[in-house]
Design an enzyme around this catalytic site. Structure first.
Site, PDB file in Angstrom:
ATOM      1  N   TYR A  19     -10.368  -3.374  -4.621  1.00 28.66           N
ATOM      2  CA  TYR A  19      -9.969  -4.151  -2.937  1.00 28.66           C
ATOM      3  C   TYR A  19      -8.707  -4.847  -2.716  1.00 28.66           C
ATOM      4  O   TYR A  19      -7.871  -5.256  -1.340  1.00 28.66           O
ATOM      5  CB  TYR A  19     -10.966  -4.624  -2.793  1.00 28.66           C
ATOM      6  CG  TYR A  19     -11.880  -5.933  -1.339  1.00 28.66           C
ATOM      7  CD1 TYR A  19     -11.642  -4.672  -0.423  1.00 28.66           C
ATOM      8  CD2 TYR A  19     -11.346  -6.704  -0.485  1.00 28.66           C
ATOM      9  CE1 TYR A  19     -12.341  -5.332   1.111  1.00 28.66           C
ATOM     10  CE2 TYR A  19     -11.450  -7.553   0.381  1.00 28.66           C
ATOM     11  CZ  TYR A  19     -12.312  -6.772   0.783  1.00 28.66           C
ATOM     12  OH  TYR A  19     -12.020  -7.577   2.599  1.00 28.66           O
ATOM     13  N   SER A  42      -7.476  -9.858   4.750  1.00 28.02           N
ATOM     14  CA  SER A  42      -8.628 -10.385   3.845  1.00 28.02           C
ATOM     15  C   SER A  42      -7.661 -12.048   3.326  1.00 28.02           C
ATOM     16  O   SER A  42      -6.893 -11.827   2.649  1.00 28.02           O
ATOM     17  CB  SER A  42      -9.203  -9.867   2.608  1.00 28.02           C
ATOM     18  OG  SER A  42     -10.055 -10.261   1.529  1.00 28.02           O
TER      19      SER A  42
END
Length: 268
Positions: free
Chosen positions: A161, A148
């Site tokens: 995250y 990501s």
């Protein structure tokens, strides 16, 4: 060896894409299938696996689905064993399954933090560990971790995250370091902001005709001046899964329209 476009083909290869019932994982699986790979996927429940099988059938793909929790090491080991018996040795692993919990850090419980890290970091370790022995024995393998932009950047409300995806970047580098000599390539794909049904509310035109504030923010931060489409990830996935990338290892390919290269516009 001379270059040939055949190096991008995946004929005869078996690809396991975790959690690929819909969304980015499904699009990546479609692209691998288009290049000739046999697709295997998993999800948590039989109901979701059946949904995935229906989606693949509608796309003209004969996929194989398995019920498995990728955070359960014993279950993953058993699934990989079953796949090898029923389909064949996994040549390509795409660690796609993941979750995000948008909670301010001071309000986030340690249990929520652990759950995000378990799914987004521990699970890729578990699944990679399960497929590596047969890849080593076969003499070749490809592992693609879906990272990501949060592997590089922080943002409010995504402490778990970002921590997990930053760890996944380093796991990618470590798998490369440990297994590169076995002719195994482990790389990552770092999607930017992708236009999916899940992000559709953030792109809705407002009652006054203006763009959603978050939509404005993302487009202003992206040199490409648009959201990515799931298909933008297809070519990078095929490249990293194919023999065309046999000397690319430990790399994260950010497919973000240039966000990570851009400091942003000066306020007017």
């Amino acid at each position: 060896m001379d270059f040939s476009m055949d190096q991008f083909r995946l004929d005869g290869k078996i690809a396991l894409v975790t959690g690929a019932v819909y969304g980015i994982g499904f699009t990546i699986a479609q692209s691998l299938a288009a290049a000739g790979a046999t697709i295997v996927f998993n999800n948590l429940t039989q109901e979701s696996v059946d949904e995935g099988l229906k989606n693949y059938k509608e796309a003209g793909i004969n996929a194989h689905g398995y019920v498995c929790d990728v955070t359960d090491e014993a279950a993953v080991t058993e699934m990989v064993k079953t796949i090898e018996e029923e389909v064949g040795v996994i040549d390509i692993l795409v660690n796609n399954a993941g979750i995000i919990k948008r909670i301010p850090m001071l309000e986030m419980s340690a249990a929520d933090f652990r759950q995000v890290v378990d799914v987004d970091l521990n699970a890729p370790f578990i699944v990679a560990k399960a497929v590596l022995p047969s890849m080593i024995k076969k003499g070749h393998g490809k592992i693609i971790n879906i990272c990501s932009m949060m592997s590089e950047l922080g943002r409010e409300t995504v402490a778990g995250y970002a921590a997990a995806k930053g760890g996944l970047k380093m796991l990618t580098k470590n798998i490369c370091s440990e297994f590169g000599s076995a002719n195994i390539q482990c790389n990552g794909i770092g999607p930017g902001y992708i236009a999916t049904p899940q992000t559709a509310p953030l792109r809705e035109i407002q009652p006054d005709g203006s763009r959603h504030p978050f939509d404005q923010f993302i487009v202003a931060k992206t040199p490409a001046a648009r959201w990515g489409e799931p298909v933008d990830l297809a070519g990078p996935a095929v490249f990293l899964a194919s023999d065309a990338s046999n000397f690319v290892n430990g790399h994260v390919l950010y497919v973000d329209g240039g966000i990570l290269a851009y400091i942003g516009k000066q306020p007017e």
